[in-house]
Write an enzyme that holds these catalytic residues in place. Structure first.
Site, PDB file in Angstrom:
ATOM      1  N   SER A  16      -4.936   5.507 -10.137  1.00  0.00           N
ATOM      2  CA  SER A  16      -4.310   6.750  -9.709  1.00  0.00           C
ATOM      3  C   SER A  16      -3.368   7.240 -10.793  1.00  0.00           C
ATOM      4  O   SER A  16      -3.115   6.544 -11.768  1.00  0.00           O
ATOM      5  CB  SER A  16      -3.569   6.532  -8.389  1.00  0.00           C
ATOM      6  N   CYS A  17      -2.864   8.426 -10.592  1.00  0.00           N
ATOM      7  CA  CYS A  17      -1.961   9.088 -11.525  1.00  0.00           C
ATOM      8  C   CYS A  17      -0.831   8.122 -11.907  1.00  0.00           C
ATOM      9  O   CYS A  17      -0.275   7.500 -11.022  1.00  0.00           O
ATOM     10  CB  CYS A  17      -1.380  10.322 -10.856  1.00  0.00           C
TER      11      CYS A  17
END
Lengths: 78, 389
Positions: A16-17
């Site tokens: 994820s980010c």
């Protein structure tokens, strides 16, 4: 059939980010101009982040393709 | 009729296919934050998370006395529930809700990041919403301290992430092959989302009948915040991290703008309600700085801050769900420890900025700090001088 042929593949599935962008930035430095990187990802944020990133870095965002359970993004080194 | 349907589809796509620009999020968050303040309880995230674990630890017998606030309907708890609900509903409406697993190492980072954030937010008097964003809007000097700490923490965290890329090899989690047949989730999701929001509005209406009007207002405002934040993918972490990572300052500008707008609203309310002046003013000056550093490292590890972890949890991201859980638990445990030993008094005094200067100069000072932050990061956007990746 893929529209673009990748010279290098980054498997960022499940990340994820900000990991997908961070890894992309790192790999892009190693590529030579004209080479294509395929980024496989599952984070919905990548859809915005990647074009925004290439706009700043001077690379070219070619497009995306929906695969089975993930999306492939294609970026050409500028 | 078909024209109407076409127009509806256009509007729907504008709202729920594409993401909203970050600056729109900045403005809307300021508005919703001011509404929360006007309802008597400014927006924060950590406080609500703590309530959940306070009850959990009471139920399992770790804490001798029951918490003095309700599990669900206390005004801190309802704000965080609302944020989670809003983000969940918005993810459904945009067909973005999915169970997202992550590599093991990433899950570990979520757990550890959550603990860092839990501890840091106790010291700073809130997560980066309560300790920095809302604190600055409310005129608490501790907000500046946490901001400085967050910048340092973000740098340290980013350094770690770069080390990790070189040294840790991660395997992607096993993907379930999509089944043939069955329910077509992308089509069903918007309907579920719409139903869910109808339910929330109806529920808030019922609450107001039972004299829980303040809680109902806070919940709806928080649901609004959740929608805005999910649709913009508004992320406070990005405002601190991205300038050092990609050089991008879009998120920084949005947060700076939002703080400046909020200050006007908050100060207007505090000006008229002098008995509310000390709302959200923390005594954690040193706490803000040290807590900010710890929190900053945690949010880089987790990939989401207080609000960012909660809305991503609402989207179905397993790593962030874990981060929310450990955030909540460590915050409760550490706060309990701090309260019973009276350590916090050494962390500084509460200072309400307008009492030191006056309202006018307090606004000027806050706005100038935000504009300087904005300007430095805009300069960096052109020159990449501060970018370390």
């Amino acid at each position: 059939m893929a529209e673009w042929t990748a010279d290098e593949i980054l498997d960022a599935r499940g990340l994820s980010c900000p990991m997908p962008i961070l890894k992309t930035k790192k790999i892009m430095k190693k590529l030579s101009p004209g080479q294509i990187l395929e980024i496989q990802g599952t984070d919905p944020g990548t859809r915005n982040d990647l074009p925004a990133f290439t706009e700043r870095s001077g690379d070219e965002f070619l497009g995306e393709e929906q695969k089975d359970g993930y999306i492939s993004f294609y970026v050409k080194k500028g | 009729m078909s024209v109407l349907v076409e127009k509806f589809k256009e509007g729907y796509s504008l709202l729920f296919d594409r993401n909203w620009p970050l600056w729109v999020g900045g403005i809307l968050l300021a508005l919703l934050g001011i509404i929360c303040m006007a309802a008597g309880r400014p927006w924060g995230v950590a406080g609500g998370l703590r309530v959940w674990s306070d009850w959990l630890f009471y139920w399992i017998g770790l804490y001798p006395t029951a918490p003095g606030y309700a599990f669900f309907l206390s005004n801190t708890s309802i704000l965080t529930w609302g944020l989670l609900f809003g983000a969940f509903g918005a993810a459904l409406l945009s067909r973005q809700f999915a169970w997202r697993n992550a590599p093991r190492w990433e899950l570990g980072k979520g757990l550890v990041g959550g603990v860092f954030m839990g501890v840091g937010s106790v010291m700073a008097g809130g997560c980066n919403v309560g300790g920095f964003y809302t604190a600055l809007a409310a005129g608490s000097v501790s907000g500046f301290a946490m901001m400085a700490g967050l910048l340092v923490g973000a740098l340290i965290g980013l350094k770690y992430l770069m080390w990790e890329i070189e040294h840790i090899d991660m395997k992607p989690p096993k993907q379930k092959a999509s089944k043939e047949g069955g329910i077509e989730w992308p089509k069903v999701q918007p309907w579920l989302g719409a139903l869910f929001f109808l339910f929330l509005v109806g529920w808030a209406y019922c609450l107001s009948f039972r004299a829980y009007t303040q809680e109902a207002v806070l919940m709806l405002a928080a649901v609004g915040i959740g929608i805005v934040i999910q649709r913009c993918r508004f992320c406070f972490v990005r405002s601190f991290r991205d300038p050092f990572m990609t050089g991008e300052a879009v998120a920084t500008r949005a947060v700076a703008l939002s703080v400046i707008l909020s200050v006007f609203g908050f100060f207007a309310i505090k000006w008229f309600r002098t008995d509310w002046q000390m709302i959200y003013i923390y005594h954690h000056w040193i706490g803000g700085l040290v807590g900010g550093v710890i929190f900053g490292i945690g949010m880089l590890l987790a990939g989401g801050c207080g609000s960012g972890s909660v809305w991503r949890a609402g989207e179905g991201q397993f790593k962030l769900i874990l981060a929310v859980i450990t955030f909540s638990m460590s915050n409760s445990l550490f706060k309990n420890y701090v309260w019973t030993r009276d350590v916090a008094s050494s962390w500084g005094k509460p200072i309400f900025l307008p009492m030191v200067t006056d309202y006018f100069w307090a606004i000027v000072i806050t706005a100038v700090v935000m504009l300087v932050w904005w300007a430095i990061m805009a300069w960096n956007e052109e020159t990449d001088s501060l970018t370390i990746v």
